[in-house]
Scaffold this active site. Sequence first.
Site, PDB file in Angstrom:
ATOM      1  N   ARG A 115       0.908  -1.086  -0.059  1.00 61.13           N
ATOM      2  CA  ARG A 115       0.135   0.151  -0.126  1.00 61.13           C
ATOM      3  C   ARG A 115       0.872   1.105   0.069  1.00 61.13           C
ATOM      4  NH1 ARG A 115      -5.147   1.808  -1.048  1.00 61.13           N
ATOM      5  NH2 ARG A 115      -6.112   3.073   0.714  1.00 61.13           N
ATOM      6  N   THR A 388      -8.904   0.790  -9.353  1.00 62.33           N
ATOM      7  CA  THR A 388      -8.464  -0.451  -8.899  1.00 62.33           C
ATOM      8  C   THR A 388      -8.665  -1.712  -9.933  1.00 62.33           C
ATOM      9  OG1 THR A 388      -9.063   0.499  -6.568  1.00 62.33           O
ATOM     10  CG2 THR A 388      -8.899  -1.898  -6.958  1.00 62.33           C
TER      11      THR A 388
HETATM   12  O1  DON Z   1      -8.081   1.263  -1.517  1.00 68.60           O
HETATM   13  C1  DON Z   1      -9.036   1.316  -1.838  1.00 68.60           C
HETATM   14  O2  DON Z   1     -10.085   0.917  -0.923  1.00 68.60           O
HETATM   15  C2  DON Z   1      -9.359   2.414  -2.849  1.00 68.60           C
HETATM   16  N1  DON Z   1      -8.474   3.160  -3.065  1.00 68.60           N
HETATM   17  C3  DON Z   1      -9.925   1.544  -3.898  1.00 68.60           C
HETATM   18  C4  DON Z   1     -10.225   2.368  -5.098  1.00 68.60           C
HETATM   19  C5  DON Z   1     -11.006   1.564  -6.057  1.00 68.60           C
HETATM   20  O3  DON Z   1     -11.209   0.527  -6.054  1.00 68.60           O
HETATM   21  C6  DON Z   1     -11.697   2.458  -7.179  1.00 68.60           C
HETATM   22  N2  DON Z   1     -12.183   1.370  -8.165  1.00 68.60           N
HETATM   23  N3  DON Z   1     -13.073   1.563  -8.704  1.00 68.60           N
END
Ligand code: DON
Length: 579
Positions: A115, A388
């Site tokens: 992360r 994501t």
């Molecule tokens: O880590 C997280 O929960 C977010 N940064 C995830 C972002 C995400 O899934 C965007 N996609 N649709």
Amino acid sequence: MITFFTPGSRSNISRIGFLLLFLSFIFTQCKEGKIKDNPSQSSGLISDSAMVVCARPEASAIGIQIMKKGGNAFDAMIATDLALTVSYPFAGNIGGGGFMVYRTHDGKVGALDYREKAPMAASRNMYLDASGNIIPGKSTLGAMAVGVPGTVAGLFKVYKKFGSLPFKELIQPAIDLAKRGVVLTKKQARRFNYYRKYFDQVNDHKIIFDKEWHAGDTIKFPALAKTFERIRDNGRDEFYRGKTADMIAAFVQKHHGIITREDLARYEAKWRKPIVFNYKNAKIISMSPPSSGGICVAEILNAIEPFPVASYGHNSTKYIQLLTEAERRAFADRSFFLGDPDFEKIPIDTLISPAYANRRMADFSWKKATPSSTVKHGNIIGYESMETTHYSIVDKQGNAIAVTTTLNGAYGCKLYVGKGGFFLNNEMDDFSSKPGVPNQFGLVGAEANSIKPEKRMLSSMTPTIVEKNGQLYMVVGSPGGSTIITSVVQAFLNVYEFGMSMQQAVDMPRFHSQWLPDDIKMEPGGFSLAVQDSLKQLGYAIDTTNAPVIGKVDAILRLPDGKLEGGADHRGDDKAVGY
Ligand code: DON
């Protein structure tokens, strides 16, 4: 001068923009018939030995090519991840971060946290103005939104522990793909064209995406190919201490950001203990903090376990009601308890225990909705020592890998390191910039997720592996911010409780609830009016307009005969490849 209005910023303008984008998505999704009342009856791709399911066919094929050469699932992970950086810049990345959960063929499990983290110069109120209000867009668009990237460190950490082929053989297919170029699909061309105005807004240079794109066009990535070649030749340090590190720090600072060379040099990926719990006869292995994914999935499944879920019928009023009540309690806890475990004490064992879930569900009633305003985080007496993309891989030995990786928003903060050929994340928005004020996923945070130098922001990413009878059963995960958690839960339950094939489980319409806002979001066209009406009568607010697609699940199911079935989500261009 940058003016902030972007999907994900907290301004009203951005909300209207986001809504319009959503509505246009709804229109196209309905037109393309992607979200169906009835899922396909067929199964997904079936393979004898090995499989990769991810967001792009090129990347799935590269992962398989590595395994056919004798590489294991971990080698395939590295190659697939790098190939996604080329073919899926929307979320595939070296400028972001992610999480991996694995289960080896002999049943050992583990989790890797790569992360992003806050730069050393970050501070608690860095996104607030003098009056203490959030500055719209500052945590989502441009250089101040960027967290210190973790992906390259993560891939090398995996390689060191599990890699079997020479690293240069794992990175070479991505180099070749970057030079050869990627042929755009309709969805990709549409996205590039939509986000062009934001690319223009934040970058001080013209970037390669800055033109009108059409399906069938080819994009080549010469600068990214060169970055990959330097990483191939110089290893991990190239990104964190070498020429690429210089490039990133200089680029971010030129755009008024705060990441330094020292931030990059100090970055480390970390092995974590995964969240492990049982649901009936299944053992679930999922991501631990700084992701909330595993804990929330455990809380939700523990809460529903005592109920005869399958007997309610799939996507019936009772099923949706039960899951919603479990979800709102889990998300209330997420908001209060969860953050970076290196900075905050998290009562993990209690939160994932069935007894705690039962206590949390004690005030649940079938007669009416529990308003979220009356749901607070649970009481824990004494603390224990808390855009994501997802891909799933299984190799012929039976090693399994679930990886979810992200730039956070679409193309991250929209800054493109032109000389390096990659986007930078806007992961800083996953912190709670101000207690009680929602972030771009509507998630409300508290002290546990406040900004501190070098702290990791809380995530919802939920790479998950399921075991049944001591054997691999499922590999599953999704993008979608907060909807990741509920998408993973539903994909699993669709197979485990409702007997669907993996592909059907992925295709099925999904719903989502997360405590605040106090509603149930449903994919449009996927839920009967009768079910919606009966839920409304019980006091649930139904929203079928703001979530055209919920999650984009890529999963693998191990069938009783040992073969693998892929579930590639048709909500995207996702693809299962196997042999
Ligand atoms: O880590 C997280 O929960 C977010 N940064 C995830 C972002 C995400 O899934 C965007 N996609 N649709």
